[in-house]
Design an enzyme around this catalytic site. Structure first.
Site, PDB file in Angstrom:
ATOM      1  N   ALA A 185       0.899   3.435   7.476  1.00 10.82           N
ATOM      2  CA  ALA A 185       1.032   4.832   7.875  1.00 10.82           C
ATOM      3  C   ALA A 185      -0.340   5.464   8.116  1.00 10.82           C
ATOM      4  CB  ALA A 185       1.798   5.612   6.815  1.00 10.82           C
ATOM      5  N   ASN A 197       0.821  -1.205   0.000  1.00 13.80           N
ATOM      6  CA  ASN A 197       0.000   0.000   0.000  1.00 13.80           C
ATOM      7  C   ASN A 197       0.861   1.264   0.000  1.00 13.80           C
ATOM      8  OD1 ASN A 197      -1.899   1.985   0.339  1.00 13.80           O
ATOM      9  ND2 ASN A 197      -3.016   0.959   1.960  1.00 13.80           N
ATOM     10  N   ASP A 198       1.468   1.574   1.145  1.00 11.60           N
ATOM     11  CA  ASP A 198       2.226   2.820   1.253  1.00 11.60           C
ATOM     12  C   ASP A 198       3.375   2.903   0.246  1.00 11.60           C
ATOM     13  OD1 ASP A 198       0.570   3.581   3.285  1.00 11.60           O
ATOM     14  OD2 ASP A 198       1.887   2.822   4.866  1.00 11.60           O
ATOM     15  N   VAL A 199       3.987   1.752  -0.081  1.00 11.40           N
ATOM     16  CA  VAL A 199       5.165   1.765  -0.958  1.00 11.40           C
ATOM     17  C   VAL A 199       4.810   2.053  -2.413  1.00 11.40           C
ATOM     18  CG1 VAL A 199       6.474   0.220   0.531  1.00 11.40           C
ATOM     19  CG2 VAL A 199       5.160  -0.735  -1.356  1.00 11.40           C
TER      20      VAL A 199
END
Lengths: 473, 96
Positions: A440, A399-401
């Protein structure tokens, strides 16, 4: 012992240390890495055998039994641990390395005490340094292990006065040093109080290790274990200063450097400073924060058969595996899908972000275990220029990456974090359980992109559906 | 310990740290997990100190403290090397 024998044994230690260095050098490529590790193990064996000739052996039975018990436990752990459980294994090994060094330091104090001699002043300092690093590594790693194995909550534990208490524990260790230093003049005959001070220093350091790690969120544990990896080496080096052994110092310094570098790699990949990580209070199950309002935005949904057709007729597909893939244990399914596409003439690669998986390099191990050829596993920096020529990017549990906000939203908490440029590809498919935000806790604008389609469901079940659809195409 | 002796050891430590930094910088990120567990094995070198405390010191208390250290250090050595070997064995390149 004769000078000649001592010189010979020290030369043998030098051979061992050289083998450690050569082994480490061979870790520079997956082709030579296994041989490198074995070379390093031979170095260790040589060092152990040389030590058995070091001095008059008084207790051969205890030595052999101790060696055997440790070897059996180590063997059992190494053979039974699951590849997904590698962070926990490393945490346990860090703990065990730390406590071994501390015990060696206490044994050295006891040895002086038992012959009624005061410890030389410099040695007192080194004893306390070894205990400080070793025991903090021990108790801190156990807490890290607890958080990683979810035996305890991953939420940061903070309470009023924790910083003061932490500082007091550190001062306690320093106090023990001062006491031992003073003791050299005072306790000329009976050195037992010095021994007690060393044990008390262990108690303070033990509490210190716990207090340092409980405020750090479970998601930041990979950084913590990398750092403790470094500390376990430094504790070994410190005990090497104590018994004046070059092999311990060299090996400890190598491990110390390794851990520090990995800590930096992790921090850079998460766009955090190590101080920010260590001060803690981040990365628990904290509430979502977002700078943009996505409540009006719509997401496009796709089905397994549509996604299968898209990928089957693509020229190039890149798979982005994330933590979610490891959680649902779907590595084998993702490899099977990649093999099928490959047979259809589709070029398939895997893009590995440095923080994919649960520790540095972890995703590579999980995919290697699932028989993915390692030349298909491509690092972030090498794969990023390739996304523009990619037809489909399949994002599994990451997700965040892949959140473009890291590049174009300065108000985002992950702004500046290096990401995989999947938004440059012609199509992206995100496989996800739900629209829940990532680690995050922020929304991902990639999901709302017109080039993106969501494929909801459990990673393993959805991949299996994809596999049968691709077979049917 | 003499001050000069300490300085010699600090020299060894510093030079080894530089060697470590150079070598580890060249390890690909792909191998960072085996690097970590392999480093664990190397830090088990404390086993030398533990062996000396267990087997070569006359005080019985030292012996048992050393014995405990010996077990922990060997867990690191054997556990670290074996699990690293298990991982590295899986890194294969499939031929087409």
């Amino acid at each position: 012992m004769s000078d000649l024998k001592l010189a010979l044994i020290n030369l043998v230690y030098l051979v061992a240390a050289s083998l450690f260095i050569m082994g480490l050098k061979k870790l520079g490529s997956p082709v030579t890495a296994r041989g490198g590790n074995q070379l390093s193990a031979v170095g260790m064996l040589i060092a152990i055998v040389a030590t058995l000739f070091y001095q008059q052996i008084l207790n051969p039975v205890e030595m052999i039994v101790g060696l055997l018990i440790g070897a059996v436990i180590g063997l059992y752990l190494a053979k039974t641990v699951k590849m997904t459980g590698m962070p926990e294994m490393v945490a346990l090994l860090n703990a065990s390395g730390g406590v071994a060094s501390s015990l060696v330091a206490v044994a050295e104090v006891e040895r002086y005490a038992s012959i009624g001699q005061g410890i030389p002043p410099l040695d007192t300092f080194i004893v306390i340094l070894t205990i400080l690093i070793g025991t903090v590594t021990f108790s801190g790693s156990i807490i890290a292990w607890g958080k990683l194995s979810t035996k305890m909550s991953g939420n940061p534990i903070l309470f009023p006065g924790i910083r003061v208490l932490t500082l007091l524990m550190f001062l306690g260790v320093v106090g023990c040093l001062v006491y031992m230093y003073q003791g050299m003049a005072t306790f000329t005959v009976d050195q037992t109080p010095v021994l007690y001070a060393a044990i008390l220093a262990n108690v303070f350091a033990f509490a210190l290790g716990i207090l340092l790690v409980i405020p750090i969120g479970g998601a930041d544990m990979p950084v913590v274990i990398a750092l403790f990896n470094s500390y376990s080496g430094l504790a070994g080096a410190a005990s090497g200063f104590l018994i004046k052994n070059d092999a311990l110092i060299i090996a400890g310094a190598l491990v110390g450097a390794s851990g520090i570098i990995l800590t930096k790699v992790m921090c850079d990949a998460m766009n955090r400073s190590w101080l920010n990580v260590l001060l803690g209070g981040f990365g628990g199950d904290s509430a979502a924060t977002g700078s943009r309002d996505f409540s009006q935005a719509t997401v496009k949904q796709t089905t397994a058969d549509d996604a299968a057709i898209l990928m089957s007729y693509a020229q190039k597909v890149i798979v982005v595996p994330g933590y979610g893939l490891a959680v649902s244990q779907a590595q084998h399914q993702v490899r099977e899908l990649a093999d099928l596409l490959h047979e259809k003439g589709v070029e398939v690669k895997f893009a590995i972000h440095p923080v994919a998986g649960r520790m540095p390099g972890h995703m590579n191990v999980l995919l290697a275990e699932a028989n993915v050829s390692y030349d298909l596993l491509v690092d972030m920096d090498d794969i990023n220029p390739e996304f523009e020529q990619t037809d489909v990017v399949l994002i599994v549990g990451a997700n965040d990456v892949v959140n473009p906000a890291a590049k174009n939203d300065p108000s985002s908490p992950i702004y500046g974090m290096p990401i995989l440029d999947v938004d440059k590809a012609k199509n992206t498919i995100v496989m996800k359980r739900s629209m829940k935000a990532g680690y995050a806790g922020i929304e991902n604008e990639l999901f709302f992109s017109p080039k993106n389609a969501m494929l909801f469901g459990d990673a393993k079940a959805t991949l299996s559906a994809l596999i049968s659809e691709v077979k049917a195409v | 310990m003499e001050l000069n002796g300490l300085v010699t050891l600090i020299v060894v430590f510093t030079l080894a740290s530089f060697v470590g930094k150079e070598l580890i910088g060249k390890v690909p990120t792909m191998l960072h997990t085996p690097l970590t567990s392999g480093a664990n094995a190397v830090s088990g070198i404390t086993v030398i100190g533990a062996l000396i405390a267990t087997g070569m010191v006359s005080s019985p208390i030292t012996k048992w403290i050393g014995f405990a250290a010996l077990i922990f250090a060997m867990i690191n050595v054997v556990g670290g090397y074996m699990v690293t070997d298990r991982m590295l064995e899986m890194f294969k390149k499939k031929e087409d």
